[in-house]
Write a protein that holds these residues in place. Structure first.
Motif, PDB file in Angstrom:
ATOM      1  N   THR A 287       0.987  -1.112  -0.154  1.00  0.00           N
ATOM      2  CA  THR A 287       0.217  -0.078   0.170  1.00  0.00           C
ATOM      3  C   THR A 287       0.946   1.175  -0.080  1.00  0.00           C
ATOM      4  O   THR A 287       0.226   2.402   0.411  1.00  0.00           O
ATOM      5  CB  THR A 287      -1.001  -0.097   1.332  1.00  0.00           C
ATOM      6  OG1 THR A 287      -0.232  -0.227   2.422  1.00  0.00           O
ATOM      7  CG2 THR A 287      -1.978  -1.107   1.113  1.00  0.00           C
ATOM      8  N   GLU A 288       2.098   1.050  -0.235  1.00  0.00           N
ATOM      9  CA  GLU A 288       3.126   2.037  -0.457  1.00  0.00           C
ATOM     10  C   GLU A 288       3.467   2.987   0.746  1.00  0.00           C
ATOM     11  O   GLU A 288       3.917   4.160   0.701  1.00  0.00           O
ATOM     12  CB  GLU A 288       2.573   3.476  -1.566  1.00  0.00           C
ATOM     13  CG  GLU A 288       2.415   2.746  -3.187  1.00  0.00           C
ATOM     14  CD  GLU A 288       2.048   3.629  -4.009  1.00  0.00           C
ATOM     15  OE1 GLU A 288       0.910   4.065  -3.844  1.00  0.00           O
ATOM     16  OE2 GLU A 288       2.643   3.808  -5.148  1.00  0.00           O
ATOM     17  N   GLN A 289       2.984   2.189   2.034  1.00  0.00           N
ATOM     18  CA  GLN A 289       3.191   3.196   3.061  1.00  0.00           C
ATOM     19  C   GLN A 289       4.796   3.156   3.490  1.00  0.00           C
ATOM     20  O   GLN A 289       5.158   4.028   4.021  1.00  0.00           O
ATOM     21  CB  GLN A 289       2.493   2.486   4.425  1.00  0.00           C
ATOM     22  CG  GLN A 289       1.000   2.647   4.266  1.00  0.00           C
ATOM     23  CD  GLN A 289       0.187   1.936   5.448  1.00  0.00           C
ATOM     24  OE1 GLN A 289       0.615   2.230   6.718  1.00  0.00           O
ATOM     25  NE2 GLN A 289      -0.680   1.114   5.070  1.00  0.00           N
TER      26      GLN A 289
ATOM     27  N   ASP B 259       7.007   3.444   1.032  1.00  0.00           N
ATOM     28  CA  ASP B 259       7.393   4.440   0.046  1.00  0.00           C
ATOM     29  C   ASP B 259       7.072   5.653   0.873  1.00  0.00           C
ATOM     30  O   ASP B 259       8.102   6.621   0.748  1.00  0.00           O
ATOM     31  CB  ASP B 259       6.707   4.271  -1.093  1.00  0.00           C
ATOM     32  CG  ASP B 259       7.227   2.987  -1.915  1.00  0.00           C
ATOM     33  OD1 ASP B 259       8.315   2.648  -1.831  1.00  0.00           O
ATOM     34  OD2 ASP B 259       6.456   2.631  -2.940  1.00  0.00           O
ATOM     35  N   ALA B 260       5.918   6.013   1.442  1.00  0.00           N
ATOM     36  CA  ALA B 260       5.873   7.106   1.995  1.00  0.00           C
ATOM     37  C   ALA B 260       6.567   7.368   3.213  1.00  0.00           C
ATOM     38  O   ALA B 260       7.089   8.739   3.402  1.00  0.00           O
ATOM     39  CB  ALA B 260       4.519   7.088   2.642  1.00  0.00           C
ATOM     40  N   LEU B 261       7.218   6.310   3.935  1.00  0.00           N
ATOM     41  CA  LEU B 261       8.257   6.624   4.926  1.00  0.00           C
ATOM     42  C   LEU B 261       9.552   7.250   4.489  1.00  0.00           C
ATOM     43  O   LEU B 261      10.070   8.045   4.710  1.00  0.00           O
ATOM     44  CB  LEU B 261       8.287   5.400   5.801  1.00  0.00           C
ATOM     45  CG  LEU B 261       7.393   5.026   6.872  1.00  0.00           C
ATOM     46  CD1 LEU B 261       7.655   3.809   7.425  1.00  0.00           C
ATOM     47  CD2 LEU B 261       7.462   6.002   7.837  1.00  0.00           C
ATOM     48  N   GLU B 262       9.958   6.713   3.237  1.00  0.00           N
ATOM     49  CA  GLU B 262      11.139   6.760   2.664  1.00  0.00           C
ATOM     50  C   GLU B 262      11.158   8.123   2.101  1.00  0.00           C
ATOM     51  O   GLU B 262      12.247   8.892   2.224  1.00  0.00           O
ATOM     52  CB  GLU B 262      11.494   5.532   1.620  1.00  0.00           C
ATOM     53  CG  GLU B 262      12.050   4.340   2.509  1.00  0.00           C
ATOM     54  CD  GLU B 262      12.207   3.327   1.567  1.00  0.00           C
ATOM     55  OE1 GLU B 262      11.673   3.320   0.343  1.00  0.00           O
ATOM     56  OE2 GLU B 262      12.694   2.295   2.046  1.00  0.00           O
ATOM     57  N   VAL B 263      10.103   8.494   1.415  1.00  0.00           N
ATOM     58  CA  VAL B 263       9.963  10.008   0.899  1.00  0.00           C
ATOM     59  C   VAL B 263      10.210  11.076   1.902  1.00  0.00           C
ATOM     60  O   VAL B 263      10.832  12.041   1.519  1.00  0.00           O
ATOM     61  CB  VAL B 263       8.560   9.979  -0.019  1.00  0.00           C
ATOM     62  CG1 VAL B 263       8.168  11.569  -0.238  1.00  0.00           C
ATOM     63  CG2 VAL B 263       8.555   9.006  -1.242  1.00  0.00           C
ATOM     64  N   MET B 264       9.647  10.563   3.091  1.00  0.00           N
ATOM     65  CA  MET B 264       9.710  11.920   4.075  1.00  0.00           C
ATOM     66  C   MET B 264      11.236  11.581   4.860  1.00  0.00           C
ATOM     67  O   MET B 264      11.608  12.723   5.467  1.00  0.00           O
ATOM     68  CB  MET B 264       8.873  11.371   5.220  1.00  0.00           C
ATOM     69  CG  MET B 264       7.561  11.684   4.916  1.00  0.00           C
ATOM     70  SD  MET B 264       6.380  11.114   6.410  1.00  0.00           S
ATOM     71  CE  MET B 264       4.774  10.617   5.712  1.00  0.00           C
TER      72      MET B 264
ATOM     73  N   ARG C  42      14.599  15.794   1.023  1.00  0.00           N
ATOM     74  CA  ARG C  42      13.536  15.062   0.802  1.00  0.00           C
ATOM     75  C   ARG C  42      12.462  15.749   1.998  1.00  0.00           C
ATOM     76  O   ARG C  42      11.296  15.441   1.690  1.00  0.00           O
ATOM     77  CB  ARG C  42      13.855  13.537   1.563  1.00  0.00           C
ATOM     78  CG  ARG C  42      14.605  12.693   0.731  1.00  0.00           C
ATOM     79  CD  ARG C  42      13.576  11.864   0.128  1.00  0.00           C
ATOM     80  NE  ARG C  42      14.185  10.741  -0.716  1.00  0.00           N
ATOM     81  CZ  ARG C  42      14.801   9.504  -0.432  1.00  0.00           C
ATOM     82  NH1 ARG C  42      14.548   9.201   1.003  1.00  0.00           N
ATOM     83  NH2 ARG C  42      15.255   8.796  -1.345  1.00  0.00           N
TER      84      ARG C  42
ATOM     85  N   PHE D 230       0.597   9.605  -2.912  1.00  0.00           N
ATOM     86  CA  PHE D 230       0.471   8.594  -3.573  1.00  0.00           C
ATOM     87  C   PHE D 230      -0.789   8.226  -4.218  1.00  0.00           C
ATOM     88  O   PHE D 230      -1.753   8.532  -3.812  1.00  0.00           O
ATOM     89  CB  PHE D 230       0.904   7.235  -2.713  1.00  0.00           C
ATOM     90  CG  PHE D 230       2.472   7.312  -2.187  1.00  0.00           C
ATOM     91  CD1 PHE D 230       3.547   6.841  -3.124  1.00  0.00           C
ATOM     92  CD2 PHE D 230       2.814   8.272  -1.041  1.00  0.00           C
ATOM     93  CE1 PHE D 230       4.632   6.787  -2.573  1.00  0.00           C
ATOM     94  CE2 PHE D 230       4.269   8.223  -0.870  1.00  0.00           C
ATOM     95  CZ  PHE D 230       5.091   7.587  -1.672  1.00  0.00           C
TER      96      PHE D 230
END
Lengths: 245, 255
Positions: free
Chosen positions: A114-116, A118-123, B77, B84
């Motif tokens: 669910t890309e969660q 990815d969301a952490l890594e983007v932050m 970042r 998303f």
């Protein structure tokens, strides 16, 4: 080649888990949540299983004593040895690989799908530290539930032995105290700590690096259970050879 | 402003991006359009720094991402917000918890300051009655708004949206598109939106980059897309009868 690559990725993951730590204020609450989920949440099933396995060990031992020359306290002795040396640390860990390991893989795997993550890594969050480190710390308390499992297992043996008419209470307790070697408990706890690390990290690895959708989350949980069990069995052999051999 | 220069990216034998060059301007809603598999998501992940280009460079206001130290990359970042495709909200946290998360991770604000800021951005995305709800308890459109609120809570310089209105009904999709455009103007940020929704193109496309099989096939504004003769663009954008008629009317009106 694929296995070697996986071992390499696992090693890199372990290094990453300890790099760039999350703020203590957040980490503290994550650790407490994991203790509740992984340790406290597993207590019931381990107590239940330990009690009945302890009982079965006592009954099986008693039924196999056919010679009058074998002392009756062997029932308590065999129950204690089986529970402390193998059942509590090793077989409880395999049960935990099913319960806790599948939970860890599926929860992290779902976050991946669910890309969660990815969301952490983007932050700019170290997702491995955020997700895996609290589990490792929480599972440091694993020896405490194994200690409870040992106690309940021996108690289960006593209940089955005494109330099933296979042994007297005095004989059983005498057997439990017979030739007690304190290092056996230390050995069991050393194994437990190693297995705790395995229980936290191998399922996390399978969840974190999974690819695909919901079906693959299920497959990853199964694969993680298989590999966690295999590694526990192999390490059990190596540690037994090193510590008792 | 984000400058993309000759970016190539492959995974194994699959070449996904083949020499993309473009500029995404500040204060504008920049759209990347193209069919599924054209390389839109890989491009946005390169812009975010999640993927490193095999060749070429990406610079954010003059800072070339691949040349920055890990600490500088982390700082950069924190200037990026991302919405998303599936919202990617943390389902173990409430709406308020999700929005406060970046503040908790990267600021030293007190709980009340963080709560006030979360409250402010949630109101900005017209969501002021869902603070204590979990993502599973709110609709897809509301989840997208929460994702936008979380993306802007740290006052980012760059906002990236990967198909922000996929799975939404047309009316909610337009509301989300307009919200993204309003926020872009209000905060004067560089916004890049991946989409294959033609309504978004007509509604908010100030600059449009069309990708086909990993190659930049065309770029221009929403006015220019009506006039273009590029066959690949017209085949993609005007694939429906409705949009063919819209284009015809636009051309007749201009003439």
């Amino acid at each position: 080649m694929g296995y070697l690559a996986s071992i390499g990725s696992y090693a890199i993951m372990i290094v990453e888990v300890f790099r760039k730590p999350t703020k203590w204020r957040i980490m503290k609450s994550l650790i407490l949540k994991e203790i509740d989920e992984l340790i406290y949440g597993s207590l019931g099933i381990l107590i239940f299983i330990s009690f009945f396995i302890g009982g079965v060990v006592a009954i099986q031992t008693a039924l196999n004593i056919t010679s009058e020359l074998i002392p009756k306290n062997l029932v308590g002795f065999a129950t204690r040895q089986s529970i402390i040396l193998e059942f509590a640390p090793t077989f409880c860990s395999i049960i935990m690989a099913g319960k806790v390991g599948s939970y860890i893989t599926s929860s992290i795997g779902t976050m991946r799908v669910t890309e969660q993550i990815d969301a952490l890594e983007v932050m700019g969050v170290n997702a491995l530290n955020y997700l895996v480190f609290p589990k490792i710390i929480a599972l440091l308390l694993y020896p405490f539930i194994i200690a409870i499992s040992m106690y309940v297992g021996i108690f289960g043996g006593w209940v089955a032995g005494v109330f099933g008419g296979f042994s007297t209470s005095a004989d059983f307790i005498e057997g439990v105290q017979l030739d007690f070697i304190p290092f056996h408990v230390t050995y069991a706890f050393i194994k437990t700590l190693v297995f705790a690390f395995i229980l936290a990290t191998i399922p996390s690895f399978h969840g974190f690096y999974m690819k695909g959708g919901a079906l693959e989350v299920g497959k990853a949980a199964t694969t993680s259970f298989v590999w966690t069990s295999v590694v526990i069995i192999i390490l059990n052999y190596i540690l037994t050879q090193l510590l008792l051999g | 402003m984000i400058e993309v220069k000759n970016v190539h990216k492959s995974f194994g034998d699959a070449y996904i991006l083949k020499g993309i060059s473009t500029v995404f301007d500040k204060g504008k809603t920049n759209l990347v359009i193209g069919q599924s598999g054209s390389g839109k998501t890989v491009l946005i992940k390169c812009l975010l720094g999640l993927f490193s280009p095999d060749k070429g460079s990406i610079s954010h206001d003059g800072k070339i991402y691949s040349q920055l130290s890990p600490k500088e990359q982390r700082n950069l970042r924190q200037d990026m917000g991302m919405v998303f495709q599936g919202s990617a909200l943390f389902d173990s946290m409430t709406v308020e918890g999700n929005v406060m998360f970046p503040l908790e991770m990267f600021t030293k604000q007190s709980q009340s300051e963080m709560r006030d800021r979360a409250d402010f951005v949630l109101k900005r995305v017209n969501l002021d009655d869902a603070h204590k709800k979990y993502p599973s308890e709110i609709s897809g459109g509301m989840q997208k708004r929460v994702a936008i609120a979380r993306a802007i809570v740290m006052n980012p310089k760059y906002l990236f949206c990967d198909e922000p209105n996929s799975g939404l009904d047309p009316r909610t999709a337009i509301i989300i598109d307009n919200l993204i455009q309003e926020i872009t103007k209000e905060y004067d940020i560089t916004t890049v939106v991946n989409t294959h929704d033609m309504n978004s193109v007509m509604e908010i496309g100030e600059k449009i980059v069309f990708l086909k099989n990993g190659i930049k096939e065309w770029e221009g504004t929403k006015d220019e897309i009506f006039k273009t003769d590029n066959e690949a663009v017209t085949n993609f954008v005007y694939s429906s009868e409705l949009f063919k008629k819209v284009r015809q009317m636009y051309i007749e009106e201009r003439n």
